[in-house]
Design a protein around this motif. Sequence first.
Motif, PDB file in Angstrom:
ATOM      1  N   GLU A   1      -1.895  12.584  11.172  1.00  0.00           N
ATOM      2  CA  GLU A   1      -0.605  11.917  11.261  1.00  0.00           C
ATOM      3  C   GLU A   1      -0.604  10.680  10.373  1.00  0.00           C
ATOM      4  N   VAL A   2       0.400  10.587   9.523  1.00  0.00           N
ATOM      5  CA  VAL A   2       0.533   9.429   8.649  1.00  0.00           C
ATOM      6  C   VAL A   2       0.981   8.219   9.463  1.00  0.00           C
ATOM      7  N   GLN A   3       0.283   7.120   9.276  1.00  0.00           N
ATOM      8  CA  GLN A   3       0.672   5.878   9.933  1.00  0.00           C
ATOM      9  C   GLN A   3       0.618   4.722   8.953  1.00  0.00           C
ATOM     10  N   LEU A   4       1.639   3.901   9.011  1.00  0.00           N
ATOM     11  CA  LEU A   4       1.687   2.653   8.256  1.00  0.00           C
ATOM     12  C   LEU A   4       1.972   1.549   9.256  1.00  0.00           C
ATOM     13  N   VAL A   5       1.077   0.584   9.333  1.00  0.00           N
ATOM     14  CA  VAL A   5       1.197  -0.468  10.336  1.00  0.00           C
ATOM     15  C   VAL A   5       1.204  -1.819   9.648  1.00  0.00           C
ATOM     16  N   GLU A   6       2.306  -2.529   9.847  1.00  0.00           N
ATOM     17  CA  GLU A   6       2.446  -3.856   9.242  1.00  0.00           C
ATOM     18  C   GLU A   6       1.868  -4.933  10.152  1.00  0.00           C
ATOM     19  N   SER A   7       1.374  -5.984   9.535  1.00  0.00           N
ATOM     20  CA  SER A   7       0.920  -7.153  10.279  1.00  0.00           C
ATOM     21  C   SER A   7       1.083  -8.386   9.404  1.00  0.00           C
ATOM     22  N   GLY A   8       1.001  -9.556  10.045  1.00  0.00           N
ATOM     23  CA  GLY A   8       1.051 -10.809   9.299  1.00  0.00           C
ATOM     24  C   GLY A   8       2.377 -11.523   9.314  1.00  0.00           C
ATOM     25  N   GLY A   9       3.352 -10.967   9.992  1.00  0.00           N
ATOM     26  CA  GLY A   9       4.650 -11.630  10.049  1.00  0.00           C
ATOM     27  C   GLY A   9       4.645 -12.790  11.026  1.00  0.00           C
ATOM     28  N   GLY A  10       5.811 -13.390  11.193  1.00  0.00           N
ATOM     29  CA  GLY A  10       5.937 -14.490  12.136  1.00  0.00           C
ATOM     30  C   GLY A  10       6.905 -15.534  11.651  1.00  0.00           C
ATOM     31  N   LEU A  11       6.763 -16.712  12.211  1.00  0.00           N
ATOM     32  CA  LEU A  11       7.632 -17.845  11.872  1.00  0.00           C
ATOM     33  C   LEU A  11       6.920 -18.760  10.885  1.00  0.00           C
ATOM     34  N   VAL A  12       7.584 -19.032   9.775  1.00  0.00           N
ATOM     35  CA  VAL A  12       7.004 -19.849   8.723  1.00  0.00           C
ATOM     36  C   VAL A  12       8.036 -20.869   8.257  1.00  0.00           C
ATOM     37  N   GLN A  13       7.579 -22.012   7.835  1.00  0.00           N
ATOM     38  CA  GLN A  13       8.489 -23.021   7.301  1.00  0.00           C
ATOM     39  C   GLN A  13       8.834 -22.716   5.853  1.00  0.00           C
ATOM     40  N   ALA A  14      10.021 -23.088   5.480  1.00  0.00           N
ATOM     41  CA  ALA A  14      10.436 -22.919   4.088  1.00  0.00           C
ATOM     42  C   ALA A  14       9.457 -23.655   3.170  1.00  0.00           C
ATOM     43  N   GLY A  15       9.178 -23.019   2.049  1.00  0.00           N
ATOM     44  CA  GLY A  15       8.222 -23.576   1.104  1.00  0.00           C
ATOM     45  C   GLY A  15       6.809 -23.083   1.300  1.00  0.00           C
ATOM     46  N   GLY A  16       6.559 -22.492   2.439  1.00  0.00           N
ATOM     47  CA  GLY A  16       5.225 -21.994   2.737  1.00  0.00           C
ATOM     48  C   GLY A  16       4.986 -20.615   2.153  1.00  0.00           C
ATOM     49  N   SER A  17       3.852 -20.053   2.524  1.00  0.00           N
ATOM     50  CA  SER A  17       3.463 -18.726   2.035  1.00  0.00           C
ATOM     51  C   SER A  17       3.132 -17.822   3.204  1.00  0.00           C
ATOM     52  N   LEU A  18       3.190 -16.546   2.932  1.00  0.00           N
ATOM     53  CA  LEU A  18       2.912 -15.549   3.963  1.00  0.00           C
ATOM     54  C   LEU A  18       2.235 -14.366   3.307  1.00  0.00           C
ATOM     55  N   ARG A  19       1.350 -13.752   4.060  1.00  0.00           N
ATOM     56  CA  ARG A  19       0.629 -12.592   3.556  1.00  0.00           C
ATOM     57  C   ARG A  19       0.840 -11.447   4.549  1.00  0.00           C
ATOM     58  N   LEU A  20       1.591 -10.463   4.121  1.00  0.00           N
ATOM     59  CA  LEU A  20       1.828  -9.299   4.962  1.00  0.00           C
ATOM     60  C   LEU A  20       0.856  -8.192   4.588  1.00  0.00           C
ATOM     61  N   SER A  21       0.353  -7.505   5.598  1.00  0.00           N
ATOM     62  CA  SER A  21      -0.567  -6.398   5.368  1.00  0.00           C
ATOM     63  C   SER A  21       0.027  -5.099   5.869  1.00  0.00           C
ATOM     64  N   CYS A  22      -0.290  -4.041   5.156  1.00  0.00           N
ATOM     65  CA  CYS A  22       0.117  -2.701   5.565  1.00  0.00           C
ATOM     66  C   CYS A  22      -1.143  -1.848   5.622  1.00  0.00           C
ATOM     67  N   ALA A  23      -1.533  -1.473   6.816  1.00  0.00           N
ATOM     68  CA  ALA A  23      -2.710  -0.634   7.007  1.00  0.00           C
ATOM     69  C   ALA A  23      -2.269   0.819   7.091  1.00  0.00           C
ATOM     70  N   ALA A  24      -2.849   1.639   6.238  1.00  0.00           N
ATOM     71  CA  ALA A  24      -2.435   3.036   6.142  1.00  0.00           C
ATOM     72  C   ALA A  24      -3.525   3.960   6.669  1.00  0.00           C
ATOM     73  N   SER A  25      -3.108   5.044   7.286  1.00  0.00           N
ATOM     74  CA  SER A  25      -4.052   6.054   7.752  1.00  0.00           C
ATOM     75  C   SER A  25      -3.360   7.407   7.785  1.00  0.00           C
ATOM     76  N   GLY A  26      -4.169   8.436   7.816  1.00  0.00           N
ATOM     77  CA  GLY A  26      -3.623   9.780   7.952  1.00  0.00           C
ATOM     78  C   GLY A  26      -3.306  10.483   6.647  1.00  0.00           C
TER      79      GLY A  26
END
Length: 125
Positions: free
Chosen positions: A1-26
Amino acid sequence: EVQLVESGGGLVQAGGSLRLSCAASGFIFDGYYIGWFRQAPGKEREGLACISNRDGETWYADSVKGRFTISSDNGKNTVILQIDSLKPEDTAVYYCGGDFFLKGPAFLAGGIDYWGQGIQVTVSS
């Protein structure tokens, strides 16, 4: 089974940085194109960036060039979306997606085969 799972989101202040991850399997990760989309409240889904796990080629929507960087770690079956200089208008649900055939603009148009569940990113001003 194909799965794509996102992580790393949330609340961030303007001007900041964010790193989103996508873990894939299947599926055979290094044969696929993987990318990111987002959908803000009341707006259509927007294709942001995608990467070829075959040769590392990347494509970006014009609206995010310079602030968004997509990368892939084939050894970890993970695709990363780095977002810098965050703006309140980046607030959206971000989705990871994958396809074996579609790449570049065709991929970013959204007619791909596989989707993650999405993750919320909220940028406060």
